[in-house]
Structures are given as structure tokens and as C-alpha cells.
Scaffold this active site. Structure first.
Site, PDB file in Angstrom:
ATOM      1  CG  ASP A  39      -1.831  -1.128   1.338  1.00 13.77           C
ATOM      2  OD1 ASP A  39      -2.296  -1.574   0.285  1.00 13.77           O
ATOM      3  OD2 ASP A  39      -2.101  -1.589   2.462  1.00 13.77           O
ATOM      4  CE1 TYR A  67       3.465  -6.270   4.758  1.00 13.47           C
ATOM      5  CE2 TYR A  67       2.985  -8.549   5.318  1.00 13.47           C
ATOM      6  CZ  TYR A  67       3.062  -7.534   4.378  1.00 13.47           C
ATOM      7  OH  TYR A  67       2.733  -7.788   3.071  1.00 13.47           O
ATOM      8  CG  ASP A  81      -4.490   3.697   5.959  1.00 13.01           C
ATOM      9  OD1 ASP A  81      -4.735   4.908   6.068  1.00 13.01           O
ATOM     10  OD2 ASP A  81      -4.448   3.113   4.856  1.00 13.01           O
ATOM     11  NE  ARG A 173      -4.405  -1.385   4.069  1.00  8.93           N
ATOM     12  CZ  ARG A 173      -5.230  -1.138   3.058  1.00  8.93           C
ATOM     13  NH1 ARG A 173      -6.140  -0.174   3.164  1.00  8.93           N
ATOM     14  NH2 ARG A 173      -5.184  -1.834   1.953  1.00  8.93           N
TER      15      ARG A 173
END
Length: 305
Positions: A39, A67, A81, A173
Site C-alpha cells: 500500500d 511485517y 489505516d 490492515r
């Protein structure tokens, strides 16, 4: 122009496609692609293929990803987000704060996850965020993803962070949002960085402005695959199959494994798919009268004459 891979530390604020466009312009070539979309909000490891290496990006797309994520309870946005439009601000109880860690770890394993409406996942050839920007929210069916492990969990009140290793196609997310839903107060991602993609770690990456010919990794060295070395390389590759009598050296592999193919001069020719196990090949080499097919050609990476 050489072929190979760049491991880019994608900066915040641009898309993965923007990275590809920048490298195309910098190197003056058209054949550039990436493995595994990040993203614009996210940073971190993005594997980029140059020239013939674009044909090998599939070997990186399905790799596990790791991550680092930082998030906050009590906020829900349209993009999941912190840069999205805030839809809800909820009170967060002490009990929800106390239950946060256990709730996060309860997601380890397989679960059904719905992709965010604002994502690069495609529906009918169009990216979901393109529909969302037009005011059309596409709700795709949930997809089974795997949260392999969560580590280094840290919490300070409503804010929390952890490292998470996941299967390809997992949206962090969405994971944070699902954790928030499970608690009943919602949650939003505030920071996101891919620190590992397959074998490549953040420490292996370079800044986008550092991209140069000298930083390109060789195609075969970037691929963690078994190999076979063959004689009469051009003719064998042209015939789309490799027989026992073609093979002069090999590493261990199983049936259906992808294997790297080299000629006797150690030139990387392409990728094949094993039709026999290497242990069977060892036995077969003792039988002169048999010449079974061992590898079927999958991708040729040079011009066959």
C-alpha cells in the site's frame, strides 16, 4: 541491459506501481515488474524484476511475508489505516485494553479475512480502491489466510505493536481491524512496514534512489531452488525436456519441484519442473539402458536458436 532483481525499501506515500515506473524511467526500459503489492501507506521490502526476471516474479509472490505494525484501539477509518476518513471514534474500556494481547494472539492460525475496500486487489479487472474512490464499495467474499506467528508484542494503553509473519495475500490492515472488531471497539493501523518477503529482509534492501545496475541481483542467485546441470544445453532446452542422459550434476529435489537449469559452462538457462525425485535419478544413473525424462521445461530465459 542485464536481467535480475532489485530489493527496494519502498518509501511511504507512493504505490508499488510508482516504484516500477520510476525504475523504468531511470533505466530506460519497459520490462519491470514487482512481486507483492505494498500500500502507499506502507513501507519496506518490495522485490522488483528487471527484463527477463519479470518472468520469474511468480516465485516470490506466494512467499511468506513478515511485517511490523503499530496500531491504536477505538478508531475506525474507511481505509483501515490512520490516513483514511475517520468513521468512528469509540470509547475503549479498561477490560478491552486488558484483553488486547490475548485477542491478538487468538488470530494465530488460519482465519477468513475480507480484503479492505481500499486495496489494490482486483475485481473484474479493476482495483478495489478505484471502485471505492467512485463511491462503489465492492465486498468480496472472505479468503482463508494464515497468521503463522506474532512476536515482540508491545502495548501502551490503547496503542500496540507487534511483528507478524503471514501467508501471501494477507492484509495487515484487515487483521488490525478484525482485532478491533473482536474487542468491540475497533482499531486502526498507524504504521506498517514489510520487513521480510521470502528470503529477502529489510537489511537486504536499498533505497529507491540507490537503484543502479550494480545493485541488480542475478536471477538464479535470487531463487532458492534446487538445480540440475546438463550437457547439450541448447538442444535439451529447445526440446522442452531433459532426460537422464542430459544430466551431469544435480542437487536434491522432489517430484514437481521447480529446478534451476544450468549448462556445463554454468550458464543459467531457465526453470524446469521435476518429473522424478532426485533419489530415483541416482538409481536410474546406474541403469544404462534407461533414459527416463527427468525434468520438463517450464520457462526458458534466453533465445533458443
Amino acid at each position: 541491459m542485464k536481467s535480475g532483481f532489485l530489493v527496494i525499501n519502498k518509501p511511504k506515500g507512493i504505490t508499488s506501481h510508482d516504484v516500477v515506473s520510476i525504475i523504468r524511467k531511470k533505466f530506460g526500459i519497459k520490462k519491470v515488474g514487482h512481486a507483492g503489492t505494498l500500500d502507499p501507506f506502507a513501507t519496506g521490502v518490495l522485490v522488483v524484476g528487471i527484463n527477463k526476471a519479470t518472468r520469474l516474479l511468480e516465485f516470490f509472490q506466494n512467499e511468506k511475508k513478515t511485517y511490523y505494525v503499530k496500531a491504536e484501539l477505538g478508531i475506525i477509518t474507511d481505509t483501515f489505516d490512520i490516513e483514511g476518513k475517520i468513521q468512528e471514534r469509540n470509547e475503549v474500556s479498561q477490560q478491552q485494553i486488558s484483553n488486547l494481547k490475548n485477542t491478538c494472539f487468538s488470530f494465530v492460525g488460519e482465519y477468513l479475512q475480507v480484503p479492505p475496500a481500499y486495496s489494490a486487489k482486483k475485481y473484474n479487472g479493476k482495483k478495489l480502491y478505484e471502485y471505492a474512490r467512485e463511491g462503489k464499495i465492492i465486498n468480496l467474499p472472505p479468503k482463508k489466510v494464515n497468521i503463522y506467528q506474532i512476536a515482540n508484542f508491545s502495548q501502551e494503553g490503547r496503542e500496540f505493536s507487534f511483528y507478524v509473519e503471514v501467508s501471501s495475500g494477507t492484509y495487515i490492515r484487515s487483521l488490525i481491524m478484525d482485532i478491533g472488531y473482536a474487542l468491540g471497539c475497533g482499531a486502526v493501523t498507524k504504521e506498517l512496514c514489510r520487513i521480510k518477503s521470502g528470503k529477502f529482509e529489510l537489511k537486504d534492501s536499498i533505497l529507491l534512489e540507490e537503484a543502479s545496475l550494480g545493485k541488480i541481483l542475478k536471477m538464479d542467485e535470487a531463487l532458492d531452488l534446487p538445480y540440475v546441470k546438463i550437457n547439450n544445453g541448447q538442444q535439451a532446452i529447445k526440446g522442452q525436456q531433459i532426460y537422464k542422459d542430459n544430466i551431469i550434476e544435480f542437487s536434491n529435489f522432489n517430484k514437481n519441484d521447480y529446478v534451476k537449469i544450468y549448462d556445463e559452462k554454468q550458464s543459467f538457462l531457465g526453470i524446469g519442473r521435476a518429473e522424478k525425485k532426485s533419489t530415483f535419478l541416482k538409481t536410474l544413473l546406474k541403469e544404462e539402458e534407461r533414459n527416463d525424462r527427468i525434468v520438463k521445461i517450464y520457462k526458458i530465459l534466453y533465445e533458443v536458436t
